[in-house]
Design an enzyme around this catalytic site. Structure first.
Site, PDB file in Angstrom:
ATOM      1  N   HIS A 269      35.228  46.977  80.052  1.00 52.60           N
ATOM      2  CA  HIS A 269      36.231  46.050  79.510  1.00 52.60           C
ATOM      3  C   HIS A 269      36.514  46.237  78.027  1.00 52.60           C
ATOM      4  CE1 HIS A 269      36.119  42.713  82.839  1.00 52.60           C
ATOM      5  NE2 HIS A 269      36.198  43.937  83.341  1.00 52.60           N
TER       6      HIS A 269
ATOM      7  N   ASP B 152      16.499  52.152  62.342  1.00 50.25           N
ATOM      8  CA  ASP B 152      15.663  51.873  61.177  1.00 50.25           C
ATOM      9  C   ASP B 152      14.213  51.819  61.660  1.00 50.25           C
ATOM     10  OD1 ASP B 152      15.310  49.405  62.369  1.00 50.25           O
ATOM     11  OD2 ASP B 152      16.018  48.232  60.668  1.00 50.25           O
TER      12      ASP B 152
ATOM     13  N   HIS C 263      42.753  45.753  79.847  1.00 47.10           N
ATOM     14  CA  HIS C 263      41.712  45.782  78.818  1.00 47.10           C
ATOM     15  C   HIS C 263      42.126  46.635  77.620  1.00 47.10           C
ATOM     16  CE1 HIS C 263      39.289  43.681  81.675  1.00 47.10           C
ATOM     17  NE2 HIS C 263      39.436  44.665  82.562  1.00 47.10           N
TER      18      HIS C 263
ATOM     19  N   CYS D  34      17.824  48.841  65.885  1.00 47.00           N
ATOM     20  CA  CYS D  34      16.999  48.217  64.850  1.00 47.00           C
ATOM     21  C   CYS D  34      16.059  47.245  65.553  1.00 47.00           C
ATOM     22  CB  CYS D  34      17.853  47.579  63.754  1.00 47.00           C
ATOM     23  SG  CYS D  34      18.894  46.207  64.257  1.00 47.00           S
TER      24      CYS D  34
ATOM     25  N   THR E 191      16.245  43.934  66.125  1.00 47.90           N
ATOM     26  CA  THR E 191      16.951  43.035  67.052  1.00 47.90           C
ATOM     27  C   THR E 191      18.246  43.627  67.571  1.00 47.90           C
ATOM     28  OG1 THR E 191      18.160  42.057  65.207  1.00 47.90           O
ATOM     29  CG2 THR E 191      16.079  40.977  65.864  1.00 47.90           C
TER      30      THR E 191
HETATM   31  C1  RB5 Z   1      13.805  45.060  59.926  1.00 43.59           C
HETATM   32  O1  RB5 Z   1      12.663  44.332  59.668  1.00 43.59           O
HETATM   33  C2  RB5 Z   1      14.791  44.237  60.732  1.00 43.59           C
HETATM   34  O2  RB5 Z   1      15.328  43.229  59.942  1.00 43.59           O
HETATM   35  C3  RB5 Z   1      15.889  45.127  61.283  1.00 43.59           C
HETATM   36  O3  RB5 Z   1      15.315  46.120  62.075  1.00 43.59           O
HETATM   37  C4  RB5 Z   1      16.911  44.454  62.176  1.00 43.59           C
HETATM   38  O4  RB5 Z   1      16.286  43.705  63.166  1.00 43.59           O
HETATM   39  C5  RB5 Z   1      17.974  43.727  61.497  1.00 43.59           C
HETATM   40  O5  RB5 Z   1      18.886  43.159  62.116  1.00 43.59           O
END
Ligand code: RB5
Length: 140
Positions: free
Chosen positions: A98, A8, A133, A65, A67
């Site tokens: 694993h 994203d 595993h 994304c 995080t």
């Molecule tokens: C986008 O702002 C952010 O929420 C997305 O990239 C991600 O981190 C969501 O888990």
């Protein structure tokens, strides 16, 4: 391998580096977007990549994304997907050895470019250890 990749707007900073690395390592890549910094909804990109992996059209997937959390949550809703959110090389290696992770999730706002490249390099070059595993991943 054929590897599907999706991100994203929060993950777009890492995608060009990952594309270049996968190409350098000789992998075929199916880029599912996004390709701009405009705000988009990450579940759509997670689903496109997971569909390609679940159908066998791609061997593995990589999702990025901000995080990595949203992508990993969305990806793991798919029965055939074992998505691993990795922010270090050890978990990247173990997710393959694993857990036979077939999707790697990264957070571009968490993991810098140099480390992300090494996480990806480790993930695409590490084999599943199978044995005990295999029984475990067949339990879920
Ligand atoms: C986008 O702002 C952010 O929420 C997305 O990239 C991600 O981190 C969501 O888990």
């Amino acid at each position: 391998m054929k590897i599907a990749i999706g991100c994203d707007h929060g993950g777009i900073a890492l995608k060009p580096l990952i594309l270049a690395l996968l190409s350098e390592l000789g992998h075929e890549v199916s880029d599912q977007g996004t390709n701009s910094e405009s705000s988009v909804d990450y579940p759509h990109y997670a689903q496109s990549v997971c569909d390609l992996v679940a159908s066998g059209e791609c061997d593995r997937g990589i999702l990025v994304c901000g995080t990595g959390i949203g992508m990993s949550m969305a990806a793991n809703r798919n029965p055939k997907i074992r998505a691993a959110l990795c922010s270090d090389i050890f978990t990247s290696r173990m997710s393959r050895e694993h857990n036979d992770a077939n999707v790697l999730c990264l957070g571009a706002r968490v993991t810098g470019p140099g480390l992300a490249e090494e996480i990806v390099r480790t993930w695409v070059t590490t084999d599943f250890a199978a044995g005990r595993h295999l029984q475990r991943i067949q339990m879920f």
